[in-house]
Enzyme design. Structure first.
Site, PDB file in Angstrom:
ATOM      1  CG  HIS A 160      -1.461  -1.301   1.619  1.00  0.00           C
ATOM      2  ND1 HIS A 160      -3.136  -1.835   0.914  1.00  0.00           N
ATOM      3  CD2 HIS A 160      -1.094  -2.301   2.151  1.00  0.00           C
ATOM      4  CE1 HIS A 160      -3.702  -2.850   1.091  1.00  0.00           C
ATOM      5  NE2 HIS A 160      -2.532  -3.059   2.081  1.00  0.00           N
ATOM      6  CB  SER A 281      13.062  21.603 -15.849  1.00  0.00           C
ATOM      7  OG  SER A 281      12.284  22.989 -15.792  1.00  0.00           O
ATOM      8  CE  LYS A 287      11.420  19.810 -12.031  1.00  0.00           C
ATOM      9  NZ  LYS A 287      10.994  18.511 -11.364  1.00  0.00           N
ATOM     10  CD  GLU A 294       8.262  11.602 -15.697  1.00  0.00           C
ATOM     11  OE1 GLU A 294       8.087  11.687 -14.907  1.00  0.00           O
ATOM     12  OE2 GLU A 294       9.649  11.850 -15.483  1.00  0.00           O
TER      13      GLU A 294
END
Ligand code: ARG
Length: 461
Positions: A160, A281, A287, A294
């Site tokens: 979980h 970024s 970043k 992804e």
């Protein structure tokens, strides 16, 4: 012939297709990927036709040579294959006939594009599955190496997405090893059902020529011949199964990507991806984003889409062949390309990732040892359910005293149960928790060593 249309099927046609229809109908832009398979199938078929006297020995030899020339020419991506050629099968036949003359027109004797495309897809798939399985083994090897290298590293295991029990990083890496083992097995299994030679099925009903199907089976290296011509030309199960196996493979990669994306956040800080597999970024200079992972997660949806596209196409297609089935190729190629690059990128990202072993172990919540306490009480004779309650209450009182489970004193423990003693306190650490789980397949260090050896032996087979 002068008033008919210039297509292999043009005899019945008095006027040409609309340009729009020609573009709409053509598959050559994407099915040129079947070129080598089509040449391989044609070459075997030429020998088959010679065997039954349709081609003379010389004709066969010239055709086989001509086919090699066609393959060389068409392999050049700049070689123009216009839509007017319709598909790779007709393009090959046309160019072959230009090269060898009228005997080229005999190559399609007793054959239809329906059994031909089916054969080509099987031949194509055989190579693709072999190369995917190699990539899977390469990734398994990488995982195994990294599990062996980091065999001491401990981290919280989650259910979980809440800390559950401590685990070894090697155990985690190996969990993907076994998933990939099943993925390879599923692909091998899809191939088993593709491993049938369809030529001789003709358009749907078989052929009037005494084509030696067993000879062709042997020439092309198939395990068996298709037993029913209607089924043979209708069958795309092997593609559906491959796409399904690839969807499951992608699902596995995607779940690991999800973990690693979360773990690479500042809040977790378990891993850092290499610069080589991250991007920045355009606005925020600080970043470093896990785009490699992804994208794999994102492309998983795309492969599912390929599977659903093919299933949906097939569900409406009446037996036997319908042109709907030409739509099988793009999803297939897309899923193969996507899974291939994702396996490679995942491997690159994994190989370049650094583990922050200290951080991983230091964040293990002592609460993750609660099961061990309950198991301890079971050892003292308590039924597990009672032990669970006792420890649950301890956790609650520790929480309200703003303490962790490991900070409770022996007196506090004994208040909860007289069965606790000095040795209970010794038990309450991550390493002893792991050592308690040397059950086969568990995360205990000895069990994991045995698992590593099992995985190693499997790869060596
Ligand atoms: N390009 C077609 C396909 O990929 C080949 C089979 C065509 N057969 C036919 N009867 N029109 O499905």
């Amino acid at each position: 012939m002068s008033d008919s249309v210039d297509k292999p099927w043009g005899g019945r046609f008095a006027s040409a297709n609309d340009a729009l229809m020609e573009r709409f109908n053509a598959s050559i832009r994407f099915d040129r990927r079947l070129l080598s398979a089509d040449i391989e199938g044609n070459t075997a078929y030429a020998h088959g036709l010679q065997r039954i006297g349709v081609l003379s020995e010389e004709e066969c030899a010239r055709i086989v040579e001509g086919l090699q020339q066609v393959e060389r020419e068409f392999s050049d991506p700049d070689y123009p294959l216009p839509d007017a050629l319709e598909d790779i099968h007709m393009a090959v036949e046309r160019r072959l006939t230009e090269i060898v003359g009228s005997s080229g027109g005999k190559i399609h004797t007793g054959r239809s594009r329906n059994d031909q495309v089916n054969l080509d897809e099987r031949l194509y798939l055989r190579k693709e599955i072999a190369s995917l399985r190699e990539r899977i083994v390469a990734l398994q090897t990488l995982l195994l190496d990294s599990a062996e290298r980091h065999v001491q590293v401990v981290l919280p295991g989650y259910t979980h997405l809440q800390q559950a029990q401590p685990i070894l990083f090697a155990h985690y890496a190996l969990s993907l090893f076994w998933m990939l083992e099943r993925d390879g097995g599923r692909l091998a299994d899809a191939w088993k059902r593709a491993d049938y030679m369809p030529l001789g099925s003709g358009a749907l009903a078989g052929s009037t020529f005494p084509i030696d199907r067993e000879f062709l089976r042997d020439e092309l290296g198939f395990a068996a011949i298709t037993p029913n011509s209607l089924d043979a030309v209708s069958d795309r199960d092997f593609l559906v199964e491959t796409l399904s196996a690839l969807s499951i493979l992608m699902m596995h990669l995607s779940r690991f990507c999800e973990d690693l994306i979360v773990w690479s956040s500042a809040e977790f800080g378990f891993v850092e991806l290499s610069d080589a597999f991250s991007t920045g970024s355009s606005m925020m200079p600080q970043k470093k984003n896990p785009d490699s992972l992804e994208l794999i997660r994102g492309k998983t949806g795309r492969v599912y889409g390929d599977l659903i596209a093919l299933l949906t196409t097939m569900k409406g297609a009446p037996l036997t062949y319908s042109k709907d089935m030409q739509e099988d190729k793009e999803p297939l190629f897309d899923a193969l390309d996507t899974a291939t690059i994702c396996l490679d990128v995942f491997g690159g990202a994994w190989a370049g990732m650094t583990l922050n072993a200290e951080r991983m172990e230091s964040v293990v919540d002592p609460g993750a040892l609660a099961t061990d306490l309950a198991d301890y009480l079971v050892g003292k004779g308590l039924p597990f359910r009672d032990a669970h309650h006792v420890v649950g209450a301890l956790v609650r009182s520790a929480l309200s005293a703003n303490k962790s489970l490991t900070e409770l004193t022996l007196e506090e423990l004994q208040d909860a149960s007289p069965h606790f003693s000095e040795d209970t306190l010794k038990l309450l650490n991550v390493r002893s928790s792991l050592a308690l789980r040397n059950i086969q397949g568990g995360t205990g260090p000895e069990a994991v060593r045995a698992q590593l050896a099992e995985a190693r032996a499997l790869l060596a087979q």
